[in-house]
Write a protein that holds these residues in place. Sequence first.
Motif, short mmCIF file in Angstrom:
data_model
loop_
_atom_site.label_atom_id
_atom_site.label_comp_id
_atom_site.label_asym_id
_atom_site.label_seq_id
_atom_site.Cartn_x
_atom_site.Cartn_y
_atom_site.Cartn_z
N GLY A 41 -74.27 -11.89 5.69
CA GLY A 41 -74.52 -11.23 4.42
C GLY A 41 -74.65 -12.21 3.28
O GLY A 41 -74.67 -13.43 3.49
N SER A 42 -74.73 -11.69 2.09
CA SER A 42 -74.91 -12.53 0.90
C SER A 42 -73.57 -13.04 0.38
O SER A 42 -72.50 -12.53 0.74
N ILE A 43 -73.64 -14.02 -0.49
CA ILE A 43 -72.44 -14.55 -1.12
C ILE A 43 -71.75 -13.45 -1.92
O ILE A 43 -70.52 -13.34 -1.94
N GLU A 44 -72.54 -12.62 -2.60
CA GLU A 44 -71.98 -11.54 -3.40
C GLU A 44 -71.18 -10.56 -2.52
O GLU A 44 -70.11 -10.08 -2.90
N GLN A 45 -71.71 -10.26 -1.33
CA GLN A 45 -70.99 -9.37 -0.41
C GLN A 45 -69.68 -10.01 0.05
O GLN A 45 -68.66 -9.35 0.15
N ARG A 79 -76.51 -21.18 4.76
CA ARG A 79 -77.65 -21.52 3.90
C ARG A 79 -78.56 -20.32 3.65
O ARG A 79 -78.27 -19.21 4.05
N ARG A 80 -79.62 -20.59 2.93
CA ARG A 80 -80.57 -19.54 2.52
C ARG A 80 -79.88 -18.44 1.70
O ARG A 80 -80.29 -17.29 1.72
N GLY A 81 -78.78 -18.80 1.04
CA GLY A 81 -78.04 -17.83 0.25
C GLY A 81 -77.26 -16.84 1.08
O GLY A 81 -76.85 -15.78 0.57
N GLU A 82 -77.01 -17.16 2.35
CA GLU A 82 -76.31 -16.24 3.24
C GLU A 82 -75.01 -16.85 3.76
O GLU A 82 -74.87 -18.07 3.86
N MET A 83 -74.08 -15.97 4.10
CA MET A 83 -72.80 -16.35 4.67
C MET A 83 -72.60 -15.59 5.97
O MET A 83 -73.14 -14.50 6.17
N PHE A 84 -71.80 -16.16 6.84
CA PHE A 84 -71.49 -15.55 8.13
C PHE A 84 -69.98 -15.52 8.25
O PHE A 84 -69.34 -16.56 8.18
N TRP A 85 -69.39 -14.33 8.40
CA TRP A 85 -67.94 -14.25 8.31
C TRP A 85 -67.35 -13.26 9.30
O TRP A 85 -68.03 -12.42 9.87
N GLN A 86 -66.03 -13.38 9.45
CA GLN A 86 -65.24 -12.43 10.23
C GLN A 86 -63.84 -12.42 9.65
O GLN A 86 -63.29 -13.46 9.27
N THR A 87 -63.25 -11.24 9.56
CA THR A 87 -61.90 -11.10 9.03
C THR A 87 -60.89 -11.01 10.17
O THR A 87 -61.16 -10.38 11.20
N PHE A 88 -59.74 -11.65 9.97
CA PHE A 88 -58.66 -11.63 10.95
C PHE A 88 -57.38 -11.15 10.26
O PHE A 88 -56.99 -11.69 9.23
N GLU A 89 -56.76 -10.14 10.84
CA GLU A 89 -55.52 -9.57 10.31
C GLU A 89 -54.40 -9.87 11.30
O GLU A 89 -54.43 -9.41 12.45
N ARG A 90 -53.43 -10.68 10.87
CA ARG A 90 -52.31 -11.07 11.74
C ARG A 90 -52.80 -11.64 13.08
O ARG A 90 -52.28 -11.32 14.14
#
Length: 209
Positions: free
Chosen positions: A139-143, A118-129
């Motif tokens: 960060g933001s949705i745009e990011q 919320r608040r226009g923000e996202m929380f993420w993590q990338t996983f490779e294999r």
Amino acid sequence: MICLALDTTGPACSAALVDAANVLGQSSVHIGRGHAEHLAPQVKALLSGVGISPKDISRISVNTGPGSFTGLRVALALAKGMALPANIPVIGISGLQVWAAMADPARERRILSIADVRRGEMFWQTFERGQAVGAPKLGSIEQAKALKCDVAVGNGAKLLGFDDNPRIDPCVLGWLGLGLTPADYPPKPLYHRAPDAKLPGGITPPKLS
């Protein structure tokens, strides 16, 4: 080896019992609020239903977040309370990692596991294999839209044009916990941002560990 998995990070109150090859039992109830009152009786009923006592549990796996600021602490508190008398290891695993494992069980793809906080923000993590690529980020949705992946999963995936699947499978949480250690995956809450609460005088509380 039997693992008890607990998740109270969202509107569902979930628990599962698994060994390396089987689901021994599971329970998930969409309650919205009231996890603290519901979880302990739910776990007791789950154990009783499959004829397992707390002393038979080899480890406990808990979803550490992101999620409800207070809700995620419910499962952590119960896990630590159950673990203390029998010295059972408690494994803390983020919901981001569980989403990624659910989407890529063969560990072949690049997964963006993302939560809408919320608040226009996202929380993420990338996983490779199957392996995390860096730490979780806010960060933001745009990011987030600029990130490269084979597929995005989690309750923020729909904002990036992917199917929305916010559910956390407690069985996957349990299976992940069977292969991990508390030293590498401590049972500590994963907060996506600092608390909004202020101490008297407008002082921001220190970040919780």
